[in-house]
Enzyme design. Structure first.
Site: not given
Length: 217
Positions: A51, A53, A71, A89, A112, A150
């Protein structure tokens, strides 16, 4: 070989300032340098647990903005009122469940997440995960919006950056100072999204050829 320093200054600073992970400072630096978090905007955090971000996004969009996170793991920490989280997902969820009742696309998409690492070919798996995100942008990201992803730098990175340059006015890599020196991770920072003329159908997005399993932060 240099010993890995787990409790570095960013870890300690996160504990001191109330952020759930050191990764909060990566996003802060990215936004400070590239201005990708829209004030009073609507943003999506992919792979949002634990959490950190979400915390940064909530602060920077402000009370008039909104944040949605998804998530595979539940976010257990209490979040501000402008944050909504889902367990699921990305490769399987209906985009409408992320967008919500207002039906408005996101002004920014942030990721991320990365795949579980095996030590062999991790960079290509990471790039494939980012490609899956780009696949879904037509039904998630508004025209002119931003995207930050990322990726583990390697053979899959140049094609990913090339693709991003084709659908954003600006797409450049950045390695924040808060990233550990030994890490291969970088961030692809994209601005001013140019959606395709014919967006992908959500039905296609819910059934990708090969779902990507196992994210980590």
């Amino acid at each position: 070989m240099a010993k890995r320093v787990l409790h570095d200054k960013y870890f300690k600073q996160a504990k001191r300032e109330g952020y759930l992970a050191r990764s909060a400072y990566k996003l802060m630096e990215i936004d400070d340098k590239r201005r990708v978090i829209p004030r009073a905007g609507k943003v999506l955090d992919l792979g949002c647990a634990p959490g950190s971000w979400l915390q940064v996004l909530s602060e920077r969009v402000g009370d008039k903005g909104s944040v949605v996170g998804i998530d595979l793991k539940r976010v257990n920490h209490e979040m501000p009122a402008n944050v909504r989280t889902l367990v699921g997902d990305l490769t399987e969820i209906d985009p409408a469940d992320l967008i919500g009742e207002d039906g408005r696309l996101f002004d920014g998409v942030f990721s991320d997440m990365a795949p579980d690492t095996s030590g062999h070919g991790d960079d290509f798996v990471s790039a494939r995960l980012c490609q899956a995100i780009v696949d879904r942008l037509p039904v998630l990201l508004a025209k002119g919006g931003s995207c930050v992803m990322k990726v583990l730098e390697g053979g899959g990175t140049p094609p990913l950056i090339k693709r991003c340059k084709g659908c954003f006015v600006e797409a450049r890599p950045l390695k924040p100072d808060a990233t550990r020196e030994v890490s291969r991770e970088i961030y692809i920072v994209c601005k001013k999204y140019r959606p395709p003329q014919t967006p992908n159908r959500s039905a296609d997005i819910k059934a990708p050829p090969k779902p990507i399993e196992g994210w980590y932060k």
